[in-house]
Scaffold this motif. Structure first.
Motif: not given
Length: 63
Positions: A15-39
């Motif tokens: 559960v802790a690992l899945a939550y950490w992954g979700y937190d990484l997915y929703e981080s600001a850096g990840s959102q910027m990457t998804r906005a430009f690369d879509g990945d």
């Protein structure tokens, strides 16, 4: 150690690992990457999938 104790530990870690992954997915850096690369970052997906697998394996140990 008892199989049940190991299963509970695996569930908690999963559960802790899945939550950490979700937190990484929703981080600001990840959102910027998804906005430009879509990945999404591979680390986020690996953590979420690994956490889910640990939870499922832990549930199997508890039963």
């Amino acid at each position: 150690m008892n199989k049940r104790v190991i299963g509970i530990i695996l569930i908690i870690v999963g559960v802790a690992l899945a939550y950490w992954g979700y937190d990484l997915y929703e981080s600001a850096g990840s959102q910027m990457t998804r906005a430009f690369d879509g990945d999404a970052p591979l680390e986020a997906w690996a953590a979420m999938i690994g956490g889910i697998l640990l939870v499922l394996f832990g549930i199997g140990k508890v039963k």
